[in-house]
Design a protein around this motif. Structure first.
Motif, PDB file in Angstrom:
ATOM      1  N   GLY A 166      12.086  68.813  -9.166  1.00 55.55           N
ATOM      2  CA  GLY A 166      11.138  68.735 -10.827  1.00 55.55           C
ATOM      3  C   GLY A 166      11.692  68.397 -11.938  1.00 55.55           C
ATOM      4  N   HIS A 167      12.183  69.026 -12.051  1.00 57.17           N
ATOM      5  CA  HIS A 167      12.979  69.967 -12.659  1.00 57.17           C
ATOM      6  C   HIS A 167      14.207  69.768 -13.181  1.00 57.17           C
ATOM      7  CE1 HIS A 167       9.662  71.875 -14.405  1.00 57.17           C
ATOM      8  NE2 HIS A 167       9.414  72.247 -13.993  1.00 57.17           N
ATOM      9  N   ILE A 168      14.867  68.823 -12.346  1.00 52.23           N
ATOM     10  CA  ILE A 168      15.525  68.131 -12.694  1.00 52.23           C
ATOM     11  C   ILE A 168      15.831  66.623 -13.766  1.00 52.23           C
ATOM     12  CG2 ILE A 168      17.483  65.878 -11.935  1.00 52.23           C
ATOM     13  CD1 ILE A 168      16.945  67.357  -8.838  1.00 52.23           C
TER      14      ILE A 168
ATOM     15  N   PRO B 129       9.322  66.448 -23.919  1.00 53.39           N
ATOM     16  CA  PRO B 129       9.554  67.717 -23.451  1.00 53.39           C
ATOM     17  C   PRO B 129       8.885  67.883 -22.908  1.00 53.39           C
ATOM     18  CG  PRO B 129       8.074  67.234 -26.194  1.00 53.39           C
ATOM     19  CD  PRO B 129       8.790  65.725 -25.062  1.00 53.39           C
ATOM     20  N   CYS B 130       9.216  68.863 -21.922  1.00 54.18           N
ATOM     21  CA  CYS B 130       8.675  69.963 -20.601  1.00 54.18           C
ATOM     22  C   CYS B 130       8.149  71.111 -20.683  1.00 54.18           C
ATOM     23  CB  CYS B 130       9.473  69.523 -19.501  1.00 54.18           C
ATOM     24  SG  CYS B 130       8.991  70.392 -18.029  1.00 54.18           S
ATOM     25  N   PRO B 131       6.742  71.898 -20.570  1.00 54.44           N
ATOM     26  CA  PRO B 131       7.070  72.749 -20.487  1.00 54.44           C
ATOM     27  C   PRO B 131       7.929  74.204 -20.458  1.00 54.44           C
ATOM     28  CG  PRO B 131       4.827  72.237 -19.312  1.00 54.44           C
ATOM     29  CD  PRO B 131       5.774  70.918 -19.387  1.00 54.44           C
ATOM     30  N   CYS B 132       8.750  73.488 -19.366  1.00 54.51           N
ATOM     31  CA  CYS B 132       9.954  73.962 -18.876  1.00 54.51           C
ATOM     32  C   CYS B 132      10.834  74.856 -20.056  1.00 54.51           C
ATOM     33  CB  CYS B 132      10.393  74.251 -18.099  1.00 54.51           C
ATOM     34  SG  CYS B 132      11.822  72.379 -18.042  1.00 54.51           S
ATOM     35  N   GLY B 133      10.818  73.790 -21.080  1.00 57.41           N
ATOM     36  CA  GLY B 133      11.882  74.261 -22.183  1.00 57.41           C
ATOM     37  C   GLY B 133      12.690  72.938 -22.686  1.00 57.41           C
ATOM     38  N   GLN B 134      13.176  72.636 -21.717  1.00 59.30           N
ATOM     39  CA  GLN B 134      14.035  71.006 -20.703  1.00 59.30           C
ATOM     40  C   GLN B 134      13.579  70.013 -22.297  1.00 59.30           C
ATOM     41  OE1 GLN B 134      16.735  70.376 -21.629  1.00 59.30           O
ATOM     42  NE2 GLN B 134      17.873  71.113 -20.188  1.00 59.30           N
ATOM     43  N   ARG B 135      13.579  68.699 -21.531  1.00 59.46           N
ATOM     44  CA  ARG B 135      13.743  67.489 -21.939  1.00 59.46           C
ATOM     45  C   ARG B 135      13.493  66.512 -21.247  1.00 59.46           C
ATOM     46  NH1 ARG B 135      12.062  66.008 -26.704  1.00 59.46           N
ATOM     47  NH2 ARG B 135      11.129  67.530 -28.306  1.00 59.46           N
ATOM     48  N   GLY B 136      13.123  65.917 -20.617  1.00 63.45           N
ATOM     49  CA  GLY B 136      13.544  64.764 -19.965  1.00 63.45           C
ATOM     50  C   GLY B 136      13.188  65.014 -17.839  1.00 63.45           C
ATOM     51  N   CYS B 137      12.400  66.252 -17.870  1.00 64.29           N
ATOM     52  CA  CYS B 137      12.700  66.921 -16.488  1.00 64.29           C
ATOM     53  C   CYS B 137      12.145  65.625 -15.948  1.00 64.29           C
ATOM     54  CB  CYS B 137      11.404  68.019 -16.662  1.00 64.29           C
ATOM     55  SG  CYS B 137      12.443  69.187 -17.465  1.00 64.29           S
ATOM     56  N   LEU B 138      12.370  65.390 -13.893  1.00 63.24           N
ATOM     57  CA  LEU B 138      11.295  64.328 -13.666  1.00 63.24           C
ATOM     58  C   LEU B 138       9.666  64.613 -13.162  1.00 63.24           C
ATOM     59  CD1 LEU B 138      11.545  62.283 -11.296  1.00 63.24           C
ATOM     60  CD2 LEU B 138      12.091  64.264  -9.623  1.00 63.24           C
TER      61      LEU B 138
HETATM   62 ZN   LIG Z   1      11.461  71.294 -16.834  1.00 63.49          ZN
END
Ligand SMILES: [Zn+2]
Length: 300
Positions: A151-153, A161-170
């Motif tokens: 999910g975080h690819i 933005p994703c809660p994990c800190g990255q952008r554009g996560c699956l």
């Molecule tokens: Zn993510």
């Protein structure tokens, strides 16, 4: 919490459910699990003539399966809970601890949709997206308990933005939650969810079809990355979004097929065990303790 007494072939002998009680704090959840397990044990003695010979428990968050520690869960407020030893002391039998998605994947791979597949990937599309990498009858947890986090690819560099800190996560594009959010915004109905979107797709609504195709394309991008790395024989898709059936699977198989070049296409199938997968998988982990010799370190 879902619990069951599970027979040798994964048959469900008795099932029970109750609330986690997480509003009473992290320790109350742990106590609730220990009490629930003890009651199941007593049920076995009373109704099946013998207690469970081993126990398996599957929890969310970050799980150190080797040390039997629930390392972190934002949801439950847990940090380094030695769940395996606590449960072992309470029940007096061997205990296995697993991660919820990997444990569900173990069950899908052995006795569910992937039955007999030596290499599979299980991807549930729910609030988020996770994954379980099945290899030769077990599920890979990685060096730090993070393996399978498909999910975080990043599938849309610089995207949402994703809660994990990255952008554009699956999972920002293809989880049931993401499709619900997108369809609520496009349809103008704040209550509309992914299931409503699927229904609108089936009735030929072009706006719904555009929202749906966006999710399918993002999902295919993520899955092709995964199958390029892992070469699974079977790709098992579960969770809320998979309940759309062929409305999801037909365009998804097409989208995956269009993207592969040299890779072998895995069979793409819906999960078979629904929300009992985690429970059955925990049962399989327990049975494995009785059939696989333990090392002295694991026995402590
Ligand atoms: Zn993510």
């Amino acid at each position: 919490m879902k619990a069951a007494l599970v027979g040798t072939d994964g048959e469900l002998l008795h099932q029970a459910r109750r609330a986690t009680g997480r509003e009473r704090g992290p320790d109350a959840v742990v106590d609730g699990i220990l009490d629930f397990a003890a009651e199941l044990r007593a049920y076995g003695v009373e109704h099946l003539g013998e207690p469970a010979a081993a126990a398996g428990v599957a929890v969310p968050g970050i799980v150190d399966e080797e040390r039997g520690i629930a390392a972190y869960s934002a949801n439950l407020g847990w940090r380094d809970v030695p769940l395996r030893s606590l449960l072992g002391e309470r029940l007096g039998v061997p205990v296995a601890l697993g991660h919820d998605v990997r444990t569900g994947g173990l069950a899908e791979g052995r006795i569910g949709a992937g039955r007999g597949a030596d290499r599979f990937l299980f991807v549930p599309l729910g609030t988020g997206i996770a994954g379980a990498i099945g290899i030769g009858g077990r599920v890979e947890s990685g060096a730090h308990g993070f393996a399978g986090e498909i999910g975080h690819i990043v599938v849309r560099p610089g995207g949402s933005p994703c809660p994990c800190g990255q952008r554009g996560c699956l999972e920002r594009y293809a989880s049931a939650a993401a499709v619900s959010e997108a369809w609520a915004s496009v349809s103008g109905d704040p209550e509309a969810d992914a299931a409503d979107c699927a229904k609108a797709v089936e009735s030929g609504d072009p706006q719904a079809q555009a929202v749906w195709q966006n999710a399918v394309d993002a999902l295919a991008d993520g899955l092709v990355t995964a199958l390029t790395l892992l070469d699974p024989r079977t790709l098992i898709i579960g969770g809320g979004l998979a309940e759309a059936g062929e409305t999801l699977f037909t365009p998804l198989r097409d989208a995956v097929r269009r993207r592969v070049t040299f890779q072998k296409l895995p069979s793409v199938v819906p999960a078979a065990l629904g929300d009992t997968a985690g429970c059955l998988g925990a049962g399989l982990l327990a049975w494995d303790l009785l059939t696989t010799p333990t090392t002295p370190e694991e026995a402590t």
